[in-house]
Design a protein around this motif. Sequence first.
Motif: not given
Length: 574
Positions: A154, A157-159, A194-195, A478-479, A509
Motif C-alpha cells: 500500500s 497511496r494515501f487515504l 478509498e486510497t 487500510l494500509k 482507515e
Amino acid sequence: MRNQEIANIFYEIADYLEMEDVAFKPYAYQKVAITLENLEEDVKEIYKKGGLPALEKIPGVGKNIAQKIEEFIRTGKIKYYKDLKKKTPVNIRELTLVEGIGPKKIKILYQKLEIRNLKDLEKAARTHKIAPLFSFGKKTEKNILEAIKFLKRSKGRFLLGEILPRAKEVEKKIKKLKKVEKISMAGSVRRKKETIGDIDFLVATKKPKKIMDFFVSLPGVVKIWGKGSTKSSVRLKEGFDMDLRVVPKKSYGSAFQYFTGSKEHNIAIRKIAIDKGLKLNEYGLFKGSKIIAGKNEKGIYKSLGMEWIPPEMRENQGEIESALKGKLPKIINYKDIRGDLHCHSNWDGGANSIKEMAEAAQKMGYQYLGISDHTKFLRIEHGLDEKQLSQQRKEIDRINAKCQMINAKFKILQGCEANILNDGSIDIKDEALKKLDYAIAGIHSSFKMKKSEMTERIIKAMKNPYIKIISHPTGRILKRRDEYQIDFDKILRAAKKTKTILEINAFPERLDLNDKNIRRAKEAGVKMIIDTDSHQKDHLRFMEFGIAQARRGWAEKKDIINTQSLEKLLKFFR
Ligand code: DGT
Ligand code: CA
Ligand code: CA
C-alpha cells in the motif's frame, strides 16, 4: 498545516511515553494530537491572537502541552521530544505502522537487536533473529513479515480522508483566480476511491501561464516535477503529488471524462465509440473530423447511447453495460443520510460529551444521533459496564428532554458497541442490551482466528436478538491490516435471516465494508448502515467518505437504513 506537524510530534511523544510505561500521559498526548489535526484554525493564528491562554482553551491542552506548542511555534522544535528521541533513536512512526508492533516491543527490538527502522526489522525477521526474543516467538515473527509485506503493497497511496480536504482547499484557491473559467477534481479523487495515488485537477482558462505559476508556488509545494502550459505536476510536503491540466473550454467535458478514469472504464468506453464508428479522446468525440460532443461530460455519454455514469461507479465493473441498457441503479445521494448511529462520547474516552455530539449532529442536519460507546471488555477504551449503561440512559433522557425544547424533531438514541468475544458471546448481559434503543457488536480482539471459527463467532453474535448491527464487519484497516478470514457468503445469509444490519464504517482507515462487499450485500438483500465511528464531533464529517464507499458499491437509498426517518428506524429495531 502546522497543526498536523505538531500533531505528528505529539503522536510520537505518546508512543515514547508508552514505551517507558508512563501512565495516562500517552493518552493525553494522543487526544491532543487528534484534536489538533482536526482543528480548523491554525494554532499559530490562535497563538498570535491570544498567546498561551488561547492555546490552553483548545480541548485537552493543559499548561504543559500549551508550552510545548508555543515552543514549536517559536523555535520549530520541542526539546522534550528531542530528548525522548535521543534516548531511543528509532523511526517510531514507521515501526508502529507494523501491525502487532507497539512501543514496548519497539524498545525491546532496539535494545536487543538495534532495530531502528522498517528495513532493520524486516532483515531481523527474515534471518529469524526475532523469534528467540522473550515475548516474541515464531508466530510473531511470521506476522511481522506478513505485516511488512502488506505495508509495502500500500506504499505510495494515501487515504481519501487525508487527501480530500487538502484537494478541496487547493481547488478553492484556484477557483478564486480571475482567469479560471472552470475547475474540477478528476482522477481517483473524483471517483472517491478509498486510497489515492495522486490528485488530478482540470482547469479551463485562456491564461494557462498565470494558473501554472500560481499552482507550482502554492504553499506546501516542495518539488516541481514539471511545468508547462497544458500540464504541471508538483509534490507537496505531505508526500503526495498533484497534477493540473489545462484544456480549452470546448473540450472540457471530454477531458473531464478522460481524466476521471478509471483507465479500465475509459478503455471500455473508447471501444464503444470505435464500434459506433466514432473516435473518443480527451479533445472530444469525433465523427471523422467533426466534433459531435466534448463540451460537457453528459454529452459524451449521451452521444454514445448511454446514461451518464456517476464517477464513483466508473471502474468497468458492469456499469457500462447497465448504462447502455438505461438500467443504472439510482445510487444513494450525499444528502440522503438522516442520522449516525455509531458515535462515541466522553463516557468511553471520546473527546466530546453527549450533548456536544448531539449539537454537532444537529448542525449536520440530522434527525437522530446514536451514542454507541464501547463496552466493558475494552478496558483500554474505558468500556462501559451494565451499570454505567443504565446511568448513561438517564443522562441521555435528560439531554433529550432539553434538546427537544429547541428542536422537537431531533433525538439522541442510546446504543453501544459491544464486543464479540472469542466464542461469539457478547460482553454485556442481554438484560442490559434490551434496555438500549439498539446494540452494535464488533470484533476488537483475536483477529487471527481460523476462517470457520471467525465466521461462526460473528454469526453467533448476529443470532443475539438485541444485536442489530455488526460494526466494521471485515476488520480491515487500510494500509495496515488485511481483513480477517471470514466466509462472507455465509455471513450474508445469516445477516439476512437474523435481519442484522452490516455497517459501512466511514472512518477513513476503515471504509469497511468495501465496495465489492457492499455490492454483494445489496445483491443478497442485506441491509446496511453508514456510520462514522466518530470519537469526537469533528469526525461526523467522515460520513461523506462512507457515502462515497456506498456509492462505489452501487448501494441505493433503500439499502441503507439510516436514510430512513426516526420512526421507521425505531420500528425496524423493534
Ligand atoms: P491514482 O492516481 O493512482 O489514484 O488513480 P487515477 O485514476 O487518478 O490515475 P492517474 O492519476 O494516473 O490518471 C488520471 C486519469 O487519467 C485516469 O483515471 C484515467 C486517465 N488516464 C491516465 N492514463 C491513461 C491511459 O494510459 N489510458 C487511458 N485510457 N486513460 C488514462
Ligand atoms: Ca490520480
Ligand atoms: Ca495523475
